[in-house]
Design an enzyme around this catalytic site. Structure first.
Site, PDB file in Angstrom:
ATOM      1  N   ASP A  74       0.752  -1.278   0.007  1.00  0.00           N
ATOM      2  CA  ASP A  74       0.348  -0.214  -0.070  1.00  0.00           C
ATOM      3  C   ASP A  74       0.713   1.455  -0.585  1.00  0.00           C
ATOM      4  O   ASP A  74       2.284   0.986   0.156  1.00  0.00           O
ATOM      5  CB  ASP A  74      -0.988  -0.389   1.197  1.00  0.00           C
ATOM      6  CG  ASP A  74      -2.060   0.803   1.269  1.00  0.00           C
ATOM      7  OD1 ASP A  74      -2.463   0.607   2.144  1.00  0.00           O
ATOM      8  OD2 ASP A  74      -2.386   1.283   0.388  1.00  0.00           O
ATOM      9  N   HIS A  84       2.403   2.689  -8.891  1.00  0.00           N
ATOM     10  CA  HIS A  84       2.681   1.358  -9.765  1.00  0.00           C
ATOM     11  C   HIS A  84       3.925   0.951  -9.696  1.00  0.00           C
ATOM     12  O   HIS A  84       4.244   0.084  -9.724  1.00  0.00           O
ATOM     13  CB  HIS A  84       1.042   1.273  -9.885  1.00  0.00           C
ATOM     14  CG  HIS A  84      -0.448   1.297  -9.021  1.00  0.00           C
ATOM     15  ND1 HIS A  84      -0.265   1.440  -8.284  1.00  0.00           N
ATOM     16  CD2 HIS A  84      -1.311   2.124  -9.730  1.00  0.00           C
ATOM     17  CE1 HIS A  84      -1.725   1.766  -7.808  1.00  0.00           C
ATOM     18  NE2 HIS A  84      -2.015   2.172  -9.040  1.00  0.00           N
ATOM     19  N   LEU A 122      10.026 -20.730  -4.078  1.00  0.00           N
ATOM     20  CA  LEU A 122       9.225 -19.986  -4.020  1.00  0.00           C
ATOM     21  C   LEU A 122       7.871 -20.234  -4.422  1.00  0.00           C
ATOM     22  O   LEU A 122       7.775 -19.874  -5.645  1.00  0.00           O
ATOM     23  CB  LEU A 122       9.735 -18.526  -4.570  1.00  0.00           C
ATOM     24  CG  LEU A 122       8.943 -17.174  -3.904  1.00  0.00           C
ATOM     25  CD1 LEU A 122       8.312 -17.078  -1.988  1.00  0.00           C
ATOM     26  CD2 LEU A 122       9.555 -16.089  -3.716  1.00  0.00           C
TER      27      LEU A 122
HETATM   28  C1  LIG Z   1      -3.398  -1.976  -6.328  1.00  0.00           C
HETATM   29  C2  LIG Z   1      -2.325  -1.998  -5.441  1.00  0.00           C
HETATM   30  C3  LIG Z   1      -1.633  -2.639  -4.660  1.00  0.00           C
HETATM   31  C4  LIG Z   1      -2.187  -0.042  -4.640  1.00  0.00           C
HETATM   32  C5  LIG Z   1      -1.605  -0.266  -3.528  1.00  0.00           C
HETATM   33  O1  LIG Z   1      -1.320   1.347  -3.245  1.00  0.00           O
HETATM   34  P1  LIG Z   1      -2.150   2.432  -3.329  1.00  0.00           P
HETATM   35  O2  LIG Z   1      -2.884   2.985  -4.540  1.00  0.00           O
HETATM   36  O3  LIG Z   1      -3.610   1.789  -2.470  1.00  0.00           O
HETATM   37  O4  LIG Z   1      -1.905   4.153  -2.749  1.00  0.00           O
HETATM   38  P2  LIG Z   1      -2.529   4.917  -1.464  1.00  0.00           P
HETATM   39  O5  LIG Z   1      -3.098   4.314  -0.230  1.00  0.00           O
HETATM   40  O6  LIG Z   1      -1.288   5.801  -1.388  1.00  0.00           O
HETATM   41  O7  LIG Z   1      -3.325   5.932  -2.398  1.00  0.00           O
HETATM   42 MG   LIG Z   2      -4.081   2.064  -0.457  1.00  0.00          MG
END
Ligand SMILES: CC(C)CCOP(=O)(O)OP(=O)(O)O
Ligand SMILES: [Mg+2]
Length: 239
Positions: A16, A33, A127
Site C-alpha cells: 500500500d 504502481h 518459492l
Molecule cells: C493496487 C494496489 C497495489 C495499490 C496500493 O497503493 P494505493 O494505490 O492504495 O496507494 P494509496 O493508498 O497511497 O492511494
Molecule cells: Mg491504498
C-alpha cells in the site's frame, strides 16, 4: 542478524502507498504502481534467497474496481506487462506463480496469460508467489461455503464432515501447502486488513510499516523479519 531457521514460511504483503508516493512527486498514480513493481521484484528475490516458501501479495482488491477506470485500466495492463516480462525469470528461478481472486472480471487477455503462467510454473518449488488479484477475503469464504453446500446437497459429503481442514481445502489458498501466513506486512502506515485473506490470518503475526510500498526495500523487509523473529507465538496457549 536474521536467523535462517526462524524465517517465516509464508509471508503475506499488503502493498500500500503507491498513490501517495506518486502524489508526493506530483506524478499520476500509475507512476507509483510502476515504482511498486520494483519493490515487488526485490521482495521476491529476497524471499527466494532467504528461504521463505510462500509470498502472497495483495495486488488488486475486489474493492479496487471502484477506482477511476483510467487507473484500473493502467493496473490491468501493468499486470500483463509485468507477467510477460518476468515469466522467463520466474521459470529460471524456480518460482511457482498462482493467482487467487475473481479472475472473471480481469481482461480476457490477462486471464489467458495467468492460466498459461500457472501452467508453465506449476512444478517450480523454490518459492510460491501467490498474487491476489480482484480478490476479496469475504468472497473467498462465500465461495468456499457454496462449494461445501453443493457437496452436502449432492451427498458427496455429510454435514459432520465439515471441519477446519475441509474449509481450508475449499478456500482459494488451497493452491499452496502453507495456506496460513506466518507474517503479514502492510506498508504506508495503514492499520487494517482491508478484506485481504481473512480465515487464513487467524494466527498471523502482523507488522505495520510506515514506508510507502515503493520505498519498502531490503532494510525495511529485514526490520519486519527481525520483529517477527523476536515474537513468541503461543497460538492461544500460555507463555
Ligand atoms: C493496487 C494496489 C497495489 C495499490 C496500493 O497503493 P494505493 O494505490 O492504495 O496507494 P494509496 O493508498 O497511497 O492511494
Ligand atoms: Mg491504498
Amino acid at each position: 542478524g536474521l536467523r535462517r531457521d526462524l524465517m517465516p514460511r509464508h509471508v503475506a504483503v499488503i502493498m500500500d502507498g503507491n498513490g501517495r508516493w506518486a502524489k508526493q512527486r506530483g506524478l499520476p498514480p500509475g507512476a507509483g504502481h510502476e515504482a511498486g513493481v520494483q519493490s515487488l521484484r526485490e521482495m521476491i528475490e529476497l524471499c527466494g534467497r532467504w528461504g521463505v516458501r510462500v509470498l502472497t501479495v495483495f495486488a488488486f482488491s475486489y474493492d479496487n474496481w471502484i477506482r477511476p477506470s483510467v487507473e484500473v485500466q493502467f493496473l490491468m495492463s501493468l499486470f500483463e506487462r509485468v507477467i510477460k516480462s518476468e515469466l522467463d525469470s520466474f521459470v529460471g528461478e524456480g518460482i511457482r506463480v498462482s493467482v487467487i481472486g475473481d479472475s472473471s472480471r480481469l481482461p480476457e487477455s490477462l486471464q489467458k496469460l495467468i492460466s498459461e503462467t500457472e501452467e508453465k510454473t506449476k512444478d517450480n518449488s523454490i518459492l510460491q508467489l501467490i498474487v491476489a488479484a480482484s480478490y476479496s477475503g469475504k468472497y473467498d469464504v462465500v465461495q468456499a461455503c457454496k462449494s461445501i453446500a453443493h457437496k452436502v446437497k449432492d451427498e458427496v459429503i455429510q454435514v459432520d464432515d465439515i471441519d477446519e481442514s475441509l474449509i481450508e481445502q475449499e478456500l482459494e489458498t488451497s493452491c499452496t501447502q502453507y495456506p496460513y501466513p506466518d507474517l503479514l506486512i502492510r506498508t504506508s502506515g495503514e492499520l487494517r486488513v482491508s478484506n485481504f485473506l481473512l480465515w487464513q490470518l487467524a494466527y498471523t503475526e502482523l507488522f505495520f510499516a510506515p514506508a510507502l510500498w515503493p520505498d519498502f526495500g531490503k532494510p525495511e523487509f529485514i526490520q519486519a523479519l527481525a520483529s517477527f523473529q523476536q515474537r513468541q507465538r503461543r497460538f492461544g496457549g500460555r507463555s
